[in-house]
Design an enzyme around this catalytic site. Sequence first.
Site, PDB file in Angstrom:
ATOM      1  N   MET B   1      60.324  -4.430 -78.613  1.00 42.22           N
ATOM      2  CA  MET B   1      59.397  -5.172 -77.746  1.00 42.22           C
ATOM      3  C   MET B   1      58.434  -4.223 -77.039  1.00 42.22           C
ATOM      4  SD  MET B   1      60.787  -8.715 -76.180  1.00 42.22           S
ATOM      5  CE  MET B   1      62.129  -8.123 -75.239  1.00 42.22           C
ATOM      6  N   CYS B   2      58.494  -4.071 -75.774  1.00 43.38           N
ATOM      7  CA  CYS B   2      57.560  -3.372 -74.873  1.00 43.38           C
ATOM      8  C   CYS B   2      56.708  -4.437 -74.173  1.00 43.38           C
ATOM      9  CB  CYS B   2      56.588  -2.417 -75.538  1.00 43.38           C
ATOM     10  SG  CYS B   2      57.357  -0.944 -76.237  1.00 43.38           S
ATOM     11  N   GLY B   3      56.319  -4.137 -72.974  1.00 41.29           N
ATOM     12  CA  GLY B   3      55.415  -5.020 -72.244  1.00 41.29           C
ATOM     13  C   GLY B   3      54.139  -4.275 -71.908  1.00 41.29           C
TER      14      GLY B   3
END
Lengths: 229, 280
Positions: B1-3
């Site tokens: 993921m990662c934001g």
Amino acid sequence: MKEVDCEGLTVRQINAAIRRLVDDGERDIVVRHPAARHNLAVATLTEARITIDGPVGYYCAGMSDGANVEIHGSAGWGVAECLLAGTVIVDGNAGNSAAASIRGGAVVIRGDAGARAGVAMKGGLLVIGGVCGFMTGFMMQRGTIVVCGDAAEAVADSMYEGVVYVGGAITKAGADTVVSEATADERSEIAATLSGYGIKGPDSFRKIVSGRRLWNYDRRERGLWAAAL
Amino acid sequence: MCGIVGYLEKSGTSGAVGERLLAMLTALACRGPDSAGVAVWGPASRGLKVCLTAGTAERSPGTLTRLEAPDDDVAALEWSIQALRPGAEIVSVGRRLEIVKQVGGPATLEAEFGVAGMGGTHGLGHTRLSTESRIDLSHSQPFWAHGIADLAVAHNGHITNYHRLRRIYEQEGVRFYTDNDSEIIGVYLRCKLGEGASLEEAMEASVRDLDGSFSYVAATADAFGFAKDPFCLKPLIVGEDADAIAVANEEVALHAVLAPPYTAREADAGAVAVWKVVAG
């Protein structure tokens, strides 16, 4: 009418509170301060009316069977995923994969829908009041999609069955589709459906159905397969 | 993921951008617990603002130092710093840009750098879930583009033609500082800007030339924007209220900083949008 206030609660606690009210016989529930949390009001298996007073995150009202959920705000990815029956109405825009794999019921997005809305639909109705994103109706197997605005590229790509009506411009229809004008009877039926949800659609629609040439592999049509893949 | 997150004050006046970015990153913290960082374009300095890892024995690797250099030549400044401190790694250089990042979540970032107190017109943020490269400060985001002042990028996704592009750039003499595929985006944009493209033109070209699943936010001192891959594989939602434009992977981050009623819409496949930063 009973309220569930999301402030300070986890998603699990919110959904447990909704379920407790439903199990106790409450049929009109308002969910306050959702703050775009994910997975709200999922798997409600009773004909309860659930109004969510604000934006929601991913997968809102997914796996529901009979509930009538109204979202007063926008929705993230996968709203109403795998809906079996009932309605899910989004007052604003929806993210990608709205109404993915629904088997029945109706999903109404008054605003725009992101990419792959109605992907792999197996029944039911998806209404999009605005425009729809890339690959809407991709690999749908049954059901109806009505798009009042424009359809982005690859609409209804590789669909098996079902029908997609588009009121606006079609950027480019997907692989193995047949596009025609909707008949007068179909236009009347669409208008009646839209009117039931308070949506005024355009006067004319184009109808997209499967060309059925991708149902079985035929090496004489390798070009078609190459384009689809 | 990662934001990833981005925030722009429409008025162009310097506001509490650090506080906004921190609120957005905190809302997205579950998307990436490994490291977090922000890039903030604050008031212009006389010289160049430099953030670097010390690279000295007395300080642990990964600790950031911030200083100001009375210089205008970014390439010469980079060369001088690396000649004087061979182990040092430059995290950002700009008249307005300052990048701070740290291993750990957004709370750690605030404790270490007081991000909430950073003012500016616009900024980017990133909270990382490492999938391929190391978890350390160097591989954290946002990435400064190197060799050019004030250009930074934050990315969510995978650039699958990263190795091919990196070989091409390395043959042209470009130095890479990490093994993180996201670093290629800044290098790509820098090269395009060097050829005379605007940030918007460079980002539009990137959608054609980068392969994989990506949403990224990028900014210079006077422009701020996002790009999304042609298959719409990574989420990116754009929100706007009367005062600001905010972009993030999830609306929960927009909700943390925009005043209702605001508009929120998933960006289209292959979309690029760039806003001019109004001089306040």
